[in-house]
Write a protein that holds these residues in place. Structure first.
Motif, PDB file in Angstrom:
ATOM      1  N   ASP A  66      29.997  14.851  55.927  1.00  0.00           N
ATOM      2  CA  ASP A  66      31.319  14.215  55.870  1.00  0.00           C
ATOM      3  C   ASP A  66      31.172  12.712  55.651  1.00  0.00           C
ATOM      4  O   ASP A  66      30.104  12.140  55.827  1.00  0.00           O
ATOM      5  N   GLY A  67      32.271  12.098  55.251  1.00  0.00           N
ATOM      6  CA  GLY A  67      32.268  10.678  54.922  1.00  0.00           C
ATOM      7  C   GLY A  67      31.876   9.759  56.069  1.00  0.00           C
ATOM      8  O   GLY A  67      31.183   8.765  55.862  1.00  0.00           O
ATOM      9  N   LEU A  68      32.298  10.075  57.285  1.00  0.00           N
ATOM     10  CA  LEU A  68      31.955   9.215  58.422  1.00  0.00           C
ATOM     11  C   LEU A  68      30.468   9.285  58.757  1.00  0.00           C
ATOM     12  O   LEU A  68      29.894   8.301  59.220  1.00  0.00           O
ATOM     13  N   SER A  69      29.833  10.420  58.512  1.00  0.00           N
ATOM     14  CA  SER A  69      28.391  10.537  58.742  1.00  0.00           C
ATOM     15  C   SER A  69      27.608   9.783  57.673  1.00  0.00           C
ATOM     16  O   SER A  69      26.558   9.202  57.943  1.00  0.00           O
ATOM     17  N   PHE A  70      28.123   9.804  56.449  1.00  0.00           N
ATOM     18  CA  PHE A  70      27.459   9.158  55.322  1.00  0.00           C
ATOM     19  C   PHE A  70      27.673   7.642  55.300  1.00  0.00           C
ATOM     20  O   PHE A  70      26.819   6.888  54.834  1.00  0.00           O
ATOM     21  N   ALA A  71      28.783   7.183  55.827  1.00  0.00           N
ATOM     22  CA  ALA A  71      29.162   5.770  55.742  1.00  0.00           C
ATOM     23  C   ALA A  71      28.109   4.796  56.281  1.00  0.00           C
ATOM     24  O   ALA A  71      27.859   3.771  55.638  1.00  0.00           O
ATOM     25  N   PRO A  72      27.465   5.062  57.433  1.00  0.00           N
ATOM     26  CA  PRO A  72      26.470   4.095  57.909  1.00  0.00           C
ATOM     27  C   PRO A  72      25.317   3.895  56.916  1.00  0.00           C
ATOM     28  O   PRO A  72      24.891   2.761  56.687  1.00  0.00           O
ATOM     29  N   ARG A  73      24.824   4.972  56.316  1.00  0.00           N
ATOM     30  CA  ARG A  73      23.762   4.850  55.314  1.00  0.00           C
ATOM     31  C   ARG A  73      24.263   4.110  54.078  1.00  0.00           C
ATOM     32  O   ARG A  73      23.575   3.287  53.491  1.00  0.00           O
ATOM     33  N   LEU A  74      25.486   4.419  53.707  1.00  0.00           N
ATOM     34  CA  LEU A  74      26.093   3.786  52.542  1.00  0.00           C
ATOM     35  C   LEU A  74      26.241   2.281  52.771  1.00  0.00           C
ATOM     36  O   LEU A  74      25.935   1.476  51.893  1.00  0.00           O
ATOM     37  N   LYS A  75      26.695   1.899  53.962  1.00  0.00           N
ATOM     38  CA  LYS A  75      26.834   0.476  54.299  1.00  0.00           C
ATOM     39  C   LYS A  75      25.468  -0.217  54.286  1.00  0.00           C
ATOM     40  O   LYS A  75      25.366  -1.379  53.886  1.00  0.00           O
ATOM     41  N   LYS A  76      24.450   0.489  54.725  1.00  0.00           N
ATOM     42  CA  LYS A  76      23.104  -0.088  54.735  1.00  0.00           C
ATOM     43  C   LYS A  76      22.598  -0.276  53.298  1.00  0.00           C
ATOM     44  O   LYS A  76      21.984  -1.299  52.980  1.00  0.00           O
ATOM     45  N   MET A  77      22.870   0.686  52.421  1.00  0.00           N
ATOM     46  CA  MET A  77      22.442   0.604  51.028  1.00  0.00           C
ATOM     47  C   MET A  77      23.251  -0.430  50.245  1.00  0.00           C
ATOM     48  O   MET A  77      22.741  -1.051  49.325  1.00  0.00           O
ATOM     49  N   CYS A  78      24.523  -0.570  50.602  1.00  0.00           N
ATOM     50  CA  CYS A  78      25.445  -1.443  49.863  1.00  0.00           C
ATOM     51  C   CYS A  78      26.199  -2.342  50.844  1.00  0.00           C
ATOM     52  O   CYS A  78      27.411  -2.212  50.999  1.00  0.00           O
ATOM     53  N   PRO A  79      25.501  -3.260  51.509  1.00  0.00           N
ATOM     54  CA  PRO A  79      26.147  -4.017  52.586  1.00  0.00           C
ATOM     55  C   PRO A  79      27.300  -4.916  52.152  1.00  0.00           C
ATOM     56  O   PRO A  79      28.185  -5.206  52.946  1.00  0.00           O
ATOM     57  N   ASP A  80      27.311  -5.351  50.910  1.00  0.00           N
ATOM     58  CA  ASP A  80      28.338  -6.287  50.472  1.00  0.00           C
ATOM     59  C   ASP A  80      29.458  -5.638  49.670  1.00  0.00           C
ATOM     60  O   ASP A  80      30.328  -6.331  49.155  1.00  0.00           O
ATOM     61  N   ILE A  81      29.412  -4.328  49.554  1.00  0.00           N
ATOM     62  CA  ILE A  81      30.415  -3.623  48.759  1.00  0.00           C
ATOM     63  C   ILE A  81      31.529  -3.111  49.672  1.00  0.00           C
ATOM     64  O   ILE A  81      31.258  -2.458  50.678  1.00  0.00           O
ATOM     65  N   PRO A  82      32.789  -3.411  49.333  1.00  0.00           N
ATOM     66  CA  PRO A  82      33.878  -2.879  50.140  1.00  0.00           C
ATOM     67  C   PRO A  82      33.962  -1.356  50.017  1.00  0.00           C
ATOM     68  O   PRO A  82      33.869  -0.818  48.919  1.00  0.00           O
ATOM     69  N   ILE A  83      34.112  -0.710  51.161  1.00  0.00           N
ATOM     70  CA  ILE A  83      34.223   0.748  51.207  1.00  0.00           C
ATOM     71  C   ILE A  83      35.515   1.101  51.923  1.00  0.00           C
ATOM     72  O   ILE A  83      35.762   0.640  53.040  1.00  0.00           O
ATOM     73  N   ALA A  84      36.317   1.930  51.253  1.00  0.00           N
ATOM     74  CA  ALA A  84      37.569   2.400  51.847  1.00  0.00           C
ATOM     75  C   ALA A  84      37.378   3.837  52.305  1.00  0.00           C
ATOM     76  O   ALA A  84      36.844   4.663  51.571  1.00  0.00           O
ATOM     77  N   LEU A  85      37.802   4.121  53.502  1.00  0.00           N
ATOM     78  CA  LEU A  85      37.812   5.475  54.030  1.00  0.00           C
ATOM     79  C   LEU A  85      39.220   6.011  53.828  1.00  0.00           C
ATOM     80  O   LEU A  85      40.161   5.552  54.474  1.00  0.00           O
ATOM     81  N   LEU A  86      39.362   6.952  52.897  1.00  0.00           N
ATOM     82  CA  LEU A  86      40.664   7.544  52.588  1.00  0.00           C
ATOM     83  C   LEU A  86      40.689   8.934  53.196  1.00  0.00           C
ATOM     84  O   LEU A  86      39.861   9.777  52.835  1.00  0.00           O
ATOM     85  N   THR A  87      41.629   9.158  54.110  1.00  0.00           N
ATOM     86  CA  THR A  87      41.621  10.434  54.812  1.00  0.00           C
ATOM     87  C   THR A  87      42.999  10.813  55.347  1.00  0.00           C
ATOM     88  O   THR A  87      43.815   9.943  55.647  1.00  0.00           O
ATOM     89  N   ALA A  88      43.208  12.113  55.456  1.00  0.00           N
ATOM     90  CA  ALA A  88      44.415  12.616  56.106  1.00  0.00           C
ATOM     91  C   ALA A  88      44.209  12.692  57.619  1.00  0.00           C
ATOM     92  O   ALA A  88      45.154  12.879  58.371  1.00  0.00           O
ATOM     93  N   ASN A  89      42.959  12.529  58.051  1.00  0.00           N
ATOM     94  CA  ASN A  89      42.620  12.570  59.470  1.00  0.00           C
ATOM     95  C   ASN A  89      42.868  11.184  60.067  1.00  0.00           C
ATOM     96  O   ASN A  89      42.027  10.301  59.997  1.00  0.00           O
ATOM     97  N   ILE A  90      44.055  11.010  60.648  1.00  0.00           N
ATOM     98  CA  ILE A  90      44.450   9.685  61.148  1.00  0.00           C
ATOM     99  C   ILE A  90      44.300   9.559  62.666  1.00  0.00           C
ATOM    100  O   ILE A  90      44.907   8.692  63.279  1.00  0.00           O
ATOM    101  N   GLN A  91      43.481  10.414  63.265  1.00  0.00           N
ATOM    102  CA  GLN A  91      43.254  10.332  64.702  1.00  0.00           C
ATOM    103  C   GLN A  91      42.700   8.952  65.060  1.00  0.00           C
ATOM    104  O   GLN A  91      41.914   8.374  64.321  1.00  0.00           O
ATOM    105  N   PRO A  92      43.098   8.428  66.213  1.00  0.00           N
ATOM    106  CA  PRO A  92      42.608   7.107  66.627  1.00  0.00           C
ATOM    107  C   PRO A  92      41.085   6.992  66.613  1.00  0.00           C
ATOM    108  O   PRO A  92      40.550   5.957  66.234  1.00  0.00           O
ATOM    109  N   LYS A  93      40.378   8.058  66.995  1.00  0.00           N
ATOM    110  CA  LYS A  93      38.912   7.963  67.032  1.00  0.00           C
ATOM    111  C   LYS A  93      38.330   7.788  65.630  1.00  0.00           C
ATOM    112  O   LYS A  93      37.326   7.096  65.452  1.00  0.00           O
ATOM    113  N   VAL A  94      38.962   8.355  64.617  1.00  0.00           N
ATOM    114  CA  VAL A  94      38.504   8.192  63.234  1.00  0.00           C
ATOM    115  C   VAL A  94      38.780   6.751  62.785  1.00  0.00           C
ATOM    116  O   VAL A  94      37.920   6.103  62.177  1.00  0.00           O
TER     117      VAL A  94
END
Length: 125
Positions: A66-94
């Motif tokens: 899932d995107g939240l699991s992948f995001a930390p690696r993605l941020k590490k690979m591309c630290p200066d690139i803006p990343i938007a998390l687009l989701t229907a899952n709007i729970q506060p924890k997300v």
């Protein structure tokens, strides 16, 4: 809209309809931007080989990783690139996890107004 420098955007979402909506909104505002679509994390990794991106949109719920699991690696690979998390899952924890990771949280359904702020961030990069 102001064209600005041409940009390349990676859209990672298992929903073809969501990718189409995001692409259409971006193309309507910035027709010279290049859009690469991926249906999951594996597809995104394959399509990223030898490319650099100016921004990435990432879905949360996808088959495989899932995107939240992948995001930390993605941020590490591309630290200066803006990343938007687009989701229907709007729970506060997300939303909290997205903030912790430095992601822009954009709730689905996707609209031009919801993407506008993120596209402005991309323009400034």
């Amino acid at each position: 809209m102001v064209e600005g420098k041409d940009k390349t955007i990676l859209i990672v979402d298992d929903s073809k309809l969501a990718r189409l909506i995001i692409s259409n909104i971006i193309n309507a505002c910035y027709p010279h931007w290049k859009i690469i679509e991926a249906e999951d994390v594996v597809d995104a990794a394959e399509k990223s080989k030898g490319r650099s991106f100016d921004a990435i949109s990432l879905d949360v719920n996808m088959p495989g990783e899932d995107g939240l699991s992948f995001a930390p690696r993605l941020k590490k690979m591309c630290p200066d690139i803006p990343i938007a998390l687009l989701t229907a899952n709007i729970q506060p924890k997300v939303q909290e996890r997205a903030k912790e990771l430095g992601l822009y949280f954009i709730p689905k359904p996707i609209t031009k107004d919801k993407l506008a702020g993120f596209m402005q961030v991309v323009l400034q990069k």
